[in-house]
Each structure stands twice: as structure tokens, then as C-alpha cells.
Write a protein that holds these residues in place. Structure first.
Motif, PDB file in Angstrom:
ATOM      1  N   SER A 314       1.469   7.987 -11.168  1.00 23.99           N
ATOM      2  CA  SER A 314       0.745   6.717 -11.181  1.00 23.99           C
ATOM      3  C   SER A 314       1.702   5.535 -11.143  1.00 23.99           C
ATOM      4  N   GLN A 315       2.772   5.594 -11.912  1.00 29.23           N
ATOM      5  CA  GLN A 315       3.720   4.477 -11.926  1.00 29.23           C
ATOM      6  C   GLN A 315       4.441   4.329 -10.599  1.00 29.23           C
ATOM      7  N   LEU A 316       4.888   5.448 -10.011  1.00 25.66           N
ATOM      8  CA  LEU A 316       5.576   5.346  -8.727  1.00 25.66           C
ATOM      9  C   LEU A 316       4.637   4.836  -7.634  1.00 25.66           C
ATOM     10  N   GLU A 317       3.381   5.261  -7.682  1.00 26.97           N
ATOM     11  CA  GLU A 317       2.418   4.761  -6.697  1.00 26.97           C
ATOM     12  C   GLU A 317       2.184   3.271  -6.880  1.00 26.97           C
ATOM     13  N   GLN A 318       2.089   2.814  -8.118  1.00 24.78           N
ATOM     14  CA  GLN A 318       1.885   1.388  -8.363  1.00 24.78           C
ATOM     15  C   GLN A 318       3.100   0.576  -7.924  1.00 24.78           C
ATOM     16  N   HIS A 319       4.294   1.092  -8.156  1.00 22.82           N
ATOM     17  CA  HIS A 319       5.497   0.407  -7.673  1.00 22.82           C
ATOM     18  C   HIS A 319       5.448   0.253  -6.154  1.00 22.82           C
ATOM     19  N   PHE A 320       5.011   1.319  -5.474  1.00 21.12           N
ATOM     20  CA  PHE A 320       4.920   1.273  -4.014  1.00 21.12           C
ATOM     21  C   PHE A 320       3.932   0.197  -3.569  1.00 21.12           C
ATOM     22  N   LEU A 321       2.760   0.184  -4.172  1.00 23.03           N
ATOM     23  CA  LEU A 321       1.733  -0.793  -3.794  1.00 23.03           C
ATOM     24  C   LEU A 321       2.189  -2.220  -4.108  1.00 23.03           C
ATOM     25  N   ASN A 322       2.898  -2.396  -5.226  1.00 22.18           N
ATOM     26  CA  ASN A 322       3.441  -3.717  -5.549  1.00 22.18           C
ATOM     27  C   ASN A 322       4.440  -4.166  -4.492  1.00 22.18           C
ATOM     28  N   ASP A 323       5.283  -3.250  -4.047  1.00 23.47           N
ATOM     29  CA  ASP A 323       6.279  -3.591  -3.026  1.00 23.47           C
ATOM     30  C   ASP A 323       5.619  -3.965  -1.702  1.00 23.47           C
ATOM     31  N   LEU A 324       4.468  -3.367  -1.403  1.00 24.73           N
ATOM     32  CA  LEU A 324       3.773  -3.704  -0.156  1.00 24.73           C
ATOM     33  C   LEU A 324       3.329  -5.164  -0.139  1.00 24.73           C
ATOM     34  N   THR A 325       3.070  -5.739  -1.315  1.00 26.22           N
ATOM     35  CA  THR A 325       2.655  -7.145  -1.373  1.00 26.22           C
ATOM     36  C   THR A 325       3.789  -8.082  -0.976  1.00 26.22           C
ATOM     37  N   GLU A 326       5.016  -7.574  -0.977  1.00 29.13           N
ATOM     38  CA  GLU A 326       6.171  -8.372  -0.564  1.00 29.13           C
ATOM     39  C   GLU A 326       6.738  -7.864   0.760  1.00 29.13           C
ATOM     40  N   SER A 327       5.899  -7.203   1.535  1.00 31.96           N
ATOM     41  CA  SER A 327       6.338  -6.597   2.782  1.00 31.96           C
ATOM     42  C   SER A 327       5.460  -7.064   3.940  1.00 31.96           C
ATOM     43  N   LEU A 328       5.980  -6.935   5.155  1.00 29.82           N
ATOM     44  CA  LEU A 328       5.216  -7.264   6.352  1.00 29.82           C
ATOM     45  C   LEU A 328       4.924  -5.998   7.142  1.00 29.82           C
ATOM     46  N   PRO A 329       3.675  -5.817   7.583  1.00 26.22           N
ATOM     47  CA  PRO A 329       3.359  -4.644   8.397  1.00 26.22           C
ATOM     48  C   PRO A 329       3.902  -4.807   9.809  1.00 26.22           C
ATOM     49  N   ILE A 330       4.341  -3.706  10.375  1.00 25.63           N
ATOM     50  CA  ILE A 330       4.738  -3.681  11.772  1.00 25.63           C
ATOM     51  C   ILE A 330       3.505  -3.289  12.581  1.00 25.63           C
ATOM     52  N   THR A 331       3.076  -4.139  13.496  1.00 27.19           N
ATOM     53  CA  THR A 331       1.903  -3.846  14.315  1.00 27.19           C
ATOM     54  C   THR A 331       2.330  -3.470  15.722  1.00 27.19           C
ATOM     55  N   SER A 332       1.521  -2.660  16.366  1.00 33.24           N
ATOM     56  CA  SER A 332       1.842  -2.214  17.728  1.00 33.24           C
ATOM     57  C   SER A 332       1.959  -3.395  18.678  1.00 33.24           C
ATOM     58  N   VAL A 333       1.076  -4.376  18.515  1.00 34.30           N
ATOM     59  CA  VAL A 333       1.088  -5.537  19.413  1.00 34.30           C
ATOM     60  C   VAL A 333       2.395  -6.306  19.272  1.00 34.30           C
ATOM     61  N   ASN A 334       2.777  -6.621  18.030  1.00 33.63           N
ATOM     62  CA  ASN A 334       4.029  -7.362  17.816  1.00 33.63           C
ATOM     63  C   ASN A 334       5.233  -6.546  18.222  1.00 33.63           C
ATOM     64  N   TRP A 335       5.145  -5.228  17.983  1.00 36.72           N
ATOM     65  CA  TRP A 335       6.301  -4.387  18.288  1.00 36.72           C
ATOM     66  C   TRP A 335       6.558  -4.311  19.784  1.00 36.72           C
ATOM     67  N   GLU A 336       5.499  -4.322  20.574  1.00 41.10           N
ATOM     68  CA  GLU A 336       5.664  -4.281  22.027  1.00 41.10           C
ATOM     69  C   GLU A 336       6.325  -5.559  22.555  1.00 41.10           C
ATOM     70  N   ARG A 337       6.241  -6.628  21.799  1.00 37.63           N
ATOM     71  CA  ARG A 337       6.781  -7.914  22.247  1.00 37.63           C
ATOM     72  C   ARG A 337       8.236  -8.130  21.828  1.00 37.63           C
ATOM     73  N   ARG A 338       8.846  -7.170  21.161  1.00 33.35           N
ATOM     74  CA  ARG A 338      10.224  -7.360  20.705  1.00 33.35           C
ATOM     75  C   ARG A 338      11.179  -7.501  21.893  1.00 33.35           C
ATOM     76  N   ARG A 339      12.310  -8.097  21.635  1.00 34.28           N
ATOM     77  CA  ARG A 339      13.260  -8.409  22.701  1.00 34.28           C
ATOM     78  C   ARG A 339      13.954  -7.152  23.221  1.00 34.28           C
ATOM     79  N   TRP A 340      14.434  -7.257  24.448  1.00 28.72           N
ATOM     80  CA  TRP A 340      15.151  -6.123  25.040  1.00 28.72           C
ATOM     81  C   TRP A 340      16.453  -5.840  24.308  1.00 28.72           C
ATOM     82  N   SER A 341      17.065  -6.889  23.720  1.00 29.66           N
ATOM     83  CA  SER A 341      18.303  -6.660  22.966  1.00 29.66           C
ATOM     84  C   SER A 341      18.039  -5.730  21.791  1.00 29.66           C
ATOM     85  N   GLY A 342      16.866  -5.913  21.151  1.00 28.09           N
ATOM     86  CA  GLY A 342      16.498  -5.031  20.055  1.00 28.09           C
ATOM     87  C   GLY A 342      16.286  -3.610  20.524  1.00 28.09           C
TER      88      GLY A 342
END
Length: 356
Positions: A314-342
Motif C-alpha cells: 500500500s505504501q509503495l503504491e501510494q508513493h507511486f501515485l504521489n509521484d505521478l502528480t509531479e509527472s507528465l504523461p507521454i502521449t502518442s500525439v506529442n511523441w510523434e511530433r518530437r524532433r528528428w534530433s531526438g
């Protein structure tokens, strides 16, 4: 306390206080392993605490990895400890006759005091994990303190490794019982790899993974993809900022295929993420030193605490969920738009994946 006998830490200063308090109160012995043990404010606090106990006549042993300590530890610290009666051993120092040994590293972090309490997890001994000395940018990590019968296993894991016997592992007590797992045994050369592979394959509802270095082998990829395709909620948390940029490039090379299968990927924003945890179905969890990459699964010596104890999970799961609040999701749409250098850097990271 998460459960009886287990306490979780996510702040370095809290962990270091607990570890140093245990060392300073030791009456018989102190055993310690670390991958990084720096010549800085944190490293000297531990060096002085260990040396004081050694000077008092206790059996004090410090086992450091030669590659991990390169450029961090100093001869002054080593001499300070040895002159006061402490023992220090280097794991796989460079030898021109056996150069490949240097690539096999002791990545374990383990402290055992008086055979009564043990600490295991991802924290190294350095100022980067201390808010007091490094500020708000300190690394985000996870560690556990354990007491009870499991400390006997930790003691034997240290002692056998100290004496060069690297294949001993405690008897496995079942999925729900707390267990220490090393990754190189006589029966299975890649035990931690098997542990995670089996856990992913057996997941029923969710898989929550946190790792700073995500460079999965083919079987690990397949298990995660299969889980996502059968409707399992598979989420991966990795750092947006990495101390080893090439590993981030390598991780990003896998994003497309994983997201296409239905896996959700998040990048932690505030600071360097160094925690290595897994939570499966809220009833099995692991914390330790192993990353989800080739080096941890197939080269390094690692150590993981796995358990089905409800409070621990329970504690490790809560730590994970807390960390998600300070994270950004990677979406397929945004990922397709990344630069060629990347994309070029991702290709380079993928080519180098087995050597990272």
C-alpha cells in the motif's frame, strides 16, 4: 511503520539519520555495502561513524564497488577507516589481466547493524540524496529498513559475498512473504529478471513500475506488452532529468511500441528520479537496487526486497501515485511530433542498450 518489521524511506536525510543512529548505537558489528560512497559531507558522516565503532573494538566491514566509487571515494577516507580498525574491501578493482571483471559491478546497497536491523534500497551514500546539502534538487529515491528473521538472510548475503561466494541466496518463502532476492544463484543466473518476468506475466489488474534506467530486454518488453494488451493497467514512471542521458535516449526508443500496446508512460519532472520499485495488483511489491535494464538483470550484483505484506504494498503504491502528480504523461500525439534530433539520439541509445 509500513508493516511490522519494515519501514520505507523516500527522503535521504531521514534515511541517513536512521542509518547513522543505528551505526552509532552498534554494540557488536556493522556491515555495509554501497555502490557510491562519496568523499563529501554525507560520506564523511558515515566514515566517521564507522571508524568510531571500529575504534571501540567492533567488527566493522565496508564493501565498496571499485567502478561505482571511482572519482567519488578517496584514499583519505579509506586510510581514516583502516587506521581505526575498520575493514574495507573493494569489489572488482581494475586488473589488466582480467579487464572484463571490472564491468561486473556490486550495485547492492546494504547496511546491517548488530544482526538486528538491515537497510536495503536505491540510496547511495552521497550529498545528491540530501535536501540539507543538495537542496530541493536532491534525488528522489526509495529504501527500506527491516527487522526480524529477514535480517539473518541479509547478514548471510553480506558475509558470503564478502568472502567471495557470490551465488548464495536465501530460501524463497512464497510470493506473499517478505524475501530478499539476489540475482546470481547457482540455480538461476538471472533470478531478479525471472522474478519480475513472472510477476508481470501473473498480473491481474495493474503493474506500476518506477525505474531511473529503463532499457528492457526482449522478454521484459514482451511481458509488459502482453499485460497491456490483455487489459492490465500498466504504468511506467521514468525521470525527465537523468544523470546518464544516454540511458534516457535508450528508454525513449521503446516508447512507441509500448504505448501502441496500451502502456502508459510518465516522466517525473521535479528532480532526478533514482527509485527502483514495482507494485503488482496492490498485493505484491518490490524495492531495491535493480533497474529494469540489461546491466541490472544480466551483469551487476543486485538486491531486492519483495513482499506481499499489505502495508508494504500500500505504501509503495501510494508513493507511486504521489509521484505521478509531479509527472507528465507521454502521449502518442506529442511523441510523434518530437524532433528528428531526438529520434537520432534514441537510435544511438538503442544500439548501445546492452552496454549501458
Amino acid at each position: 511503520m509500513a508493516v511490522e518489521g519494515t519501514r520505507l524511506f523516500t527522503e535521504g536525510d531521514d534515511l541517513y539519520v536512521a542509518m547513522l543512529t543505528s551505526i552509532r548505537s552498534a554494540r557488536n558489528s556493522v556491515r555495509m555495502e554501497s555502490y557510491i560512497f562519496s568523499d563529501d559531507e554525507i560520506g564523511w558522516q558515515f566514515t566517521q561513524a564507522l571508524a568510531e565503532r571500529a575504534a571501540a573494538g567492533l567488527d566493522v566491514r565496508l564493501h565498496l564497488d571499485a567502478a561505482g566509487a571511482l572519482g567519488g571515494s578517496s584514499q583519505v577516507m579509506e586510510r581514516y577507516l583502516r587506521e581505526r580498525g575498520g575493514f574495507l574491501k573493494w569489489f572488482n578493482r581494475w586488473n589488466w589481466r582480467h579487464p572484463l571483471r571490472y564491468n561486473r559491478r556490486n550495485h547492492r546497497k546494504l547496511l546491517i547493524v548488530d544482526d538486528q536491523v538491515a537497510f536495503v534500497g536505491g540510496f547511495n551514500i552521497h550529498r545528491q540524496s540530501s535536501r540539507r546539502f543538495y537542496g530541493e534538487a536532491r534525488w528522489r529515491d526509495s529504501h527500506a529498513a527491516i527487522t526480524g528473521e529477514l535480517v539473518d538472510d541479509a547478514t548471510r548475503l553480506f558475509d558470503t559475498f564478502w568472502h567471495g561466494h557470490r551465488h548464495w541466496m536465501p530460501a524463497q518463502r512464497g510470493r506473499l512473504t517478505p524475501t530478499l532476492v539476489s540475482n546470481n544463484t547457482r540455480s538461476c543466473r538471472h533470478r531478479i529478471h525471472c522474478l519480475y518476468s513472472d510477476a508481470f506475466a501473473g498480473a491481474r489488474e495493474r503493474i506500476f513500475l518506477t525505474t531511473p534506467y529503463f532499457v528492457p530486454d526482449f522478454l521484459t518488453q514482451r511481458r509488459l506488452i502482453q499485460a497491456a494488451r490483455r487489459g492490465i493497467d500498466v504504468r511506467l514512471l521514468v525521470p525527465s532529468k537523468s544523470d546518464v542521458p544516454i540511458t534516457r535516449w535508450a528508454a525513449q526508443a521503446y516508447y512507441d511500441v509500448l504505448m501502441t500496446a496500451g502502456m502508459r508512460i510518465y516522466e517525473y519532472q521535479p528532480r532526478m528520479l533514482h527509485a527502483k520499485t514495482a507494485v503488482i495488483d496492490s498485493d505484491w511489491a518490490a524495492v531495491g537496487t535493480a533497474n529494469l535494464d540489461y546491466r541490472s538483470f544480466f551483469l551487476n550484483y543486485e538486491l531486492v526486497l519483495a513482499s506481499g505484506e499489505r502495508g508494504f504494498c500500500s505504501q509503495l503504491e501510494q508513493h507511486f501515485l504521489n509521484d505521478l502528480t509531479e509527472s507528465l504523461p507521454i502521449t502518442s500525439v506529442n511523441w510523434e511530433r518530437r524532433r528528428w534530433s531526438g529520434r537520432m539520439l534514441e537510435a544511438f541509445g538503442w544500439i548501445m542498450r546492452r552496454w549501458l
